[in-house]
Design a protein around this motif. Structure first.
Motif, PDB file in Angstrom:
ATOM      1  N   LEU A 236      -0.264 -11.016 -27.605  1.00  0.00           N
ATOM      2  CA  LEU A 236       0.832 -11.162 -26.638  1.00  0.00           C
ATOM      3  C   LEU A 236       1.762  -9.959 -26.673  1.00  0.00           C
ATOM      4  O   LEU A 236       2.609  -9.786 -25.802  1.00  0.00           O
ATOM      5  CB  LEU A 236       1.640 -12.440 -26.917  1.00  0.00           C
ATOM      6  CG  LEU A 236       0.879 -13.761 -26.740  1.00  0.00           C
ATOM      7  CD1 LEU A 236       1.837 -14.941 -26.819  1.00  0.00           C
ATOM      8  CD2 LEU A 236       0.093 -13.816 -25.429  1.00  0.00           C
ATOM      9  N   HIS A 237       1.615  -9.120 -27.710  1.00  0.00           N
ATOM     10  CA  HIS A 237       2.458  -7.911 -27.820  1.00  0.00           C
ATOM     11  C   HIS A 237       1.541  -6.692 -27.640  1.00  0.00           C
ATOM     12  O   HIS A 237       0.929  -6.538 -26.575  1.00  0.00           O
ATOM     13  CB  HIS A 237       3.189  -7.960 -29.163  1.00  0.00           C
ATOM     14  CG  HIS A 237       4.295  -6.955 -29.334  1.00  0.00           C
ATOM     15  ND1 HIS A 237       4.837  -6.223 -28.314  1.00  0.00           N
ATOM     16  CD2 HIS A 237       4.979  -6.548 -30.461  1.00  0.00           C
ATOM     17  CE1 HIS A 237       5.792  -5.424 -28.777  1.00  0.00           C
ATOM     18  NE2 HIS A 237       5.890  -5.605 -30.088  1.00  0.00           N
ATOM     19  N   GLY A 280      -1.518  -8.115 -19.622  1.00  0.00           N
ATOM     20  CA  GLY A 280      -1.024  -6.990 -18.820  1.00  0.00           C
ATOM     21  C   GLY A 280      -0.044  -7.419 -17.750  1.00  0.00           C
ATOM     22  O   GLY A 280       0.436  -6.580 -16.976  1.00  0.00           O
ATOM     23  N   SER A 331       8.079 -16.497 -15.646  1.00  0.00           N
ATOM     24  CA  SER A 331       9.323 -15.842 -15.216  1.00  0.00           C
ATOM     25  C   SER A 331       9.072 -14.505 -14.528  1.00  0.00           C
ATOM     26  O   SER A 331       9.910 -14.042 -13.763  1.00  0.00           O
ATOM     27  CB  SER A 331      10.227 -15.570 -16.413  1.00  0.00           C
ATOM     28  OG  SER A 331      10.151 -16.593 -17.346  1.00  0.00           O
ATOM     29  N   ASP A 338       0.924  -2.663 -20.412  1.00  0.00           N
ATOM     30  CA  ASP A 338      -0.453  -2.781 -20.871  1.00  0.00           C
ATOM     31  C   ASP A 338      -1.459  -2.974 -19.733  1.00  0.00           C
ATOM     32  O   ASP A 338      -2.665  -3.011 -19.978  1.00  0.00           O
ATOM     33  CB  ASP A 338      -0.561  -3.938 -21.870  1.00  0.00           C
ATOM     34  CG  ASP A 338       0.368  -3.726 -23.049  1.00  0.00           C
ATOM     35  OD1 ASP A 338       0.303  -2.642 -23.636  1.00  0.00           O
ATOM     36  OD2 ASP A 338       1.162  -4.624 -23.354  1.00  0.00           O
TER      37      ASP A 338
HETATM   38  N1  NMX Z   1      -0.646 -15.304 -18.113  1.00  0.00           N
HETATM   39  C1  NMX Z   1      -0.647 -16.637 -18.335  1.00  0.00           C
HETATM   40  N2  NMX Z   1       0.476 -17.338 -18.649  1.00  0.00           N
HETATM   41  C2  NMX Z   1       1.628 -16.651 -18.708  1.00  0.00           C
HETATM   42  C3  NMX Z   1       1.701 -15.276 -18.462  1.00  0.00           C
HETATM   43  C4  NMX Z   1       0.496 -14.595 -18.167  1.00  0.00           C
HETATM   44  N3  NMX Z   1       0.456 -13.271 -17.965  1.00  0.00           N
HETATM   45  N4  NMX Z   1       2.985 -14.872 -18.590  1.00  0.00           N
HETATM   46  C5  NMX Z   1       3.687 -15.972 -18.932  1.00  0.00           C
HETATM   47  N5  NMX Z   1       2.873 -17.042 -19.007  1.00  0.00           N
HETATM   48  C6  NMX Z   1       3.219 -18.406 -19.413  1.00  0.00           C
HETATM   49  C7  NMX Z   1       3.721 -18.401 -20.868  1.00  0.00           C
HETATM   50  O1  NMX Z   1       2.637 -18.463 -21.775  1.00  0.00           O
HETATM   51  C8  NMX Z   1       4.586 -19.618 -20.904  1.00  0.00           C
HETATM   52  O2  NMX Z   1       3.779 -20.754 -21.029  1.00  0.00           O
HETATM   53  P1  NMX Z   1       4.301 -22.068 -21.802  1.00  0.00           P
HETATM   54  O3  NMX Z   1       5.540 -22.498 -21.115  1.00  0.00           O
HETATM   55  O4  NMX Z   1       3.169 -23.028 -21.642  1.00  0.00           O
HETATM   56  O5  NMX Z   1       4.542 -21.636 -23.220  1.00  0.00           O
HETATM   57  C9  NMX Z   1       5.222 -19.608 -19.529  1.00  0.00           C
HETATM   58  O6  NMX Z   1       4.341 -18.847 -18.681  1.00  0.00           O
HETATM   59  C10 NMX Z   1       6.592 -19.010 -19.455  1.00  0.00           C
HETATM   60  O7  NMX Z   1       6.553 -17.723 -20.012  1.00  0.00           O
HETATM   61  P2  NMX Z   1       7.604 -16.596 -19.608  1.00  0.00           P
HETATM   62  O8  NMX Z   1       8.965 -17.137 -19.848  1.00  0.00           O
HETATM   63  O9  NMX Z   1       7.286 -16.083 -18.257  1.00  0.00           O
HETATM   64  O10 NMX Z   1       7.219 -15.437 -20.628  1.00  0.00           O
HETATM   65  P3  NMX Z   1       7.591 -15.268 -22.150  1.00  0.00           P
HETATM   66  O11 NMX Z   1       8.883 -14.554 -22.228  1.00  0.00           O
HETATM   67  O12 NMX Z   1       7.481 -16.561 -22.905  1.00  0.00           O
HETATM   68  O13 NMX Z   1       6.400 -14.351 -22.657  1.00  0.00           O
HETATM   69  C11 NMX Z   1       4.856 -12.577 -22.472  1.00  0.00           C
HETATM   70  C12 NMX Z   1       6.307 -12.989 -22.294  1.00  0.00           C
HETATM   71  C13 NMX Z   1       4.763 -11.068 -22.284  1.00  0.00           C
HETATM   72  C14 NMX Z   1       4.409 -12.903 -23.914  1.00  0.00           C
HETATM   73  C15 NMX Z   1       3.978 -13.302 -21.444  1.00  0.00           C
HETATM   74  O14 NMX Z   1       4.348 -12.917 -20.148  1.00  0.00           O
HETATM   75  C16 NMX Z   1       2.497 -13.058 -21.643  1.00  0.00           C
HETATM   76  O15 NMX Z   1       1.874 -13.740 -22.460  1.00  0.00           O
HETATM   77  N6  NMX Z   1       1.908 -12.040 -20.900  1.00  0.00           N
HETATM   78  C17 NMX Z   1       0.533 -11.663 -21.104  1.00  0.00           C
HETATM   79  C18 NMX Z   1       0.377 -10.911 -22.413  1.00  0.00           C
HETATM   80  C19 NMX Z   1       0.854  -9.487 -22.279  1.00  0.00           C
HETATM   81  O16 NMX Z   1       0.508  -8.774 -21.368  1.00  0.00           O
HETATM   82  N7  NMX Z   1       1.685  -9.061 -23.267  1.00  0.00           N
HETATM   83  C20 NMX Z   1       2.191  -7.699 -23.318  1.00  0.00           C
HETATM   84  C21 NMX Z   1       3.710  -7.614 -23.179  1.00  0.00           C
HETATM   85  C22 NMX Z   1       4.173  -6.204 -23.253  1.00  0.00           C
HETATM   86  N8  NMX Z   1       3.902  -5.599 -24.578  1.00  0.00           N
HETATM   87  O17 NMX Z   1       3.353  -4.536 -24.621  1.00  0.00           O
HETATM   88  O18 NMX Z   1       4.253  -6.169 -25.617  1.00  0.00           O
END
Ligand code: NMX
Ligand code: MLT
Length: 410
Positions: A236-237, A280, A331, A338
């Protein structure tokens, strides 16, 4: 609990009032301190010392490192002196590099990076955060290049040269087998931009927060950064760059290189139905497209416009957000850093996605080190921030069964 609402320090970013609703939210929106290197605005993106990162993408990486450490651009003389200091500190003790040969090649390169930092710390940590930050900044390209070479079986690590720039030296030390002059030039161009874009991302991203938390107990810089890199290793990071490229490749294999948008949409919907993450996309703070993703795609237009993976990245950039956007709990449906980096790395000759996160780490140690210097040596009139020690409520089941019964705090 403190009901006080903090004042927003960054326009466009929403900070959470500290109430029961703040619990188990990953500290989202809870301010904990000051960051002197960079800021992330939900609407405007990333700024290094107040300057938009997109405008810095083509700057010399060593000068941007100087900016993050000193909060001012170097003069020509300072820049030359800083380059000299990096060269003077770049030799990694042979015993550290020799230890790589003992590591299982099945271990992910991020595990090798954690090993590398830990092992270098055994012989290089002085306990002086500033001195160690410069030493590690000089040595990290050597360590990461050696991880590639030894783990991939490309040959013994190549010694750094004194006559090359920071990222030019890194690409030289990689010595990617069979890379022709054109690809080497493109990889060098890419690594310069990639390095700058990944240096820092505010104070609260997971790896930076972990690194600072570990340093708050007065662990040395290497111990702190080893922990930070373990945090970066999660999908996730930092490891999202590897996962995203693998998804891009999966899309290319499934729908072919005809860029069948409907086929890709079906794949994304299926993944979401399977409760899989679309790597991503999304961000904990940003609510618009990550400017770093835009900068990488702009570079891709110059260095690999016809690459199939890159074209797929552009298609995903169009088709993913409207689909994620229909889910009210997500959100931010937009691309993050990424989303694009892996396709460019692949097109420029780094064809094994397992290594993409160590490249993120190669860059990010700089920002984390600069932030650790502030917290340990400068904050609170030089006394440093106290040891990190937040409060938790004691509750036998927590929220595992819904509402928590809170018995006491500790
Ligand atoms: N695909 C599927 N589900 C998602 C995604 C996504 N790209 N983005 C958010 N969600 C889900 C998230 O898992 C959460 O589910 P639940 O309520 O069941 O726990 C829900 O939507 C609400 O999440 P958000 O508030 O939008 O995002 P949060 O702040 O919790 O997480 C990330 C941020 C970056 C971890 C999330 O958007 C994610 O998992 N993205 C995909 C992984 C990724 O690309 N990470 C890289 C971030 C940048 N980096 O380099 O670190
Ligand atoms: C980063 O560069 O660290 C990521 O965008 C994650 C974050 O800021 O939370």
């Amino acid at each position: 609990m403190n009901q006080q609402t903090s004042k927003p320090a960054t326009q466009g970013t929403k900070y959470m009032e500290i109430t029961k609703e703040s619990l188990e939210t990953g500290l989202r929106g809870v301010p904990v301190g000051y960051c002197t290197t960079s800021s992330v605005d939900a609407q405007k993106g990333l700024f290094y010392v107040g300057q938009a990162v997109e405008e810095l993408a083509e700057r010399d990486p060593a000068e941007v490192i100087y900016l993050l450490f000193n909060k001012t651009w170097p003069t020509a003389a300072q820049s030359a002196e800083f380059a000299k200091q990096l060269v003077a500190a770049q030799q990694v003790p042979p015993a550290v590099l020799a230890s790589f040969a003992t590591l299982p090649r099945t271990g992910h390169p991020m595990k090798w990076l954690v090993h590398a930092l830990n092992t270098l710390g055994m012989v290089d940590a002085s306990g002086d955060y500033r001195k160690d930050a410069l030493s590690l900044t000089a040595k990290i390209p050597v360590l990461v290049a050696a991880i590639f070479r030894v783990r991939e079986g490309w040959g013994a690590p190549l010694a750094p040269r004194a006559d090359l720039g920071y990222m030019e030296n890194f690409v030289y030390m990689l010595g990617v087998p069979g890379l022709d002059a054109d690809k080497t030039a493109k990889l060098t161009k890419l690594m310069r931009v990639f390095d700058v874009l990944h240096f820092d991302h505010g104070g609260g991203n997971l790896s930076t927060f972990v690194g600072k938390a570990v340093a708050s107990g007065q662990a040395d810089l290497y111990e702190s950064l080893g922990a930070a890199m373990a945090a970066l290793a999660g999908p996730l990071h930092g490891k999202a760059n590897q996962e995203c490229l693998e998804f891009v490749q999966e899309c290319v294999v499934k729908v072919g290189d005809k860029l069948n948008a409907d086929g890709v949409r079906d794949m994304i919907r299926q993944k979401l139905a399977n409760k899989e993450v679309i790597f991503g996309f999304g961000h904990a703070v940003l609510r618009v497209e990550d400017p770093r993703a835009r900068a990488l795609r702009a570079l891709g237009e110059k260095i690999c416009p016809d690459d199939t993976n890159f074209k797929m990245v552009k298609l995903l950039t169009e088709v993913v957000p409207p689909i994620l956007g229909t889910n009210p709990k997500i959100s931010n449906p937009h691309p993050n850093v990424d989303s694009a980096s892996g396709s460019l790395l692949m097109a420029c000759g780094l064809t094994n996605p397992d290594y993409y996160t160590v490249l993120f780490g190669l860059s990010r140690v700089v920002g984390i080190a600069a932030q650790i210097i502030y917290e340990r040596c400068e904050a609170r009139l030089g006394k440093g921030t106290p040891i990190i020690r937040p409060a938790y409520f004691y509750s036998p089941t927590g929220t595992a069964k819904g509402e928590a019964e809170i018995l006491s705090s500790g």
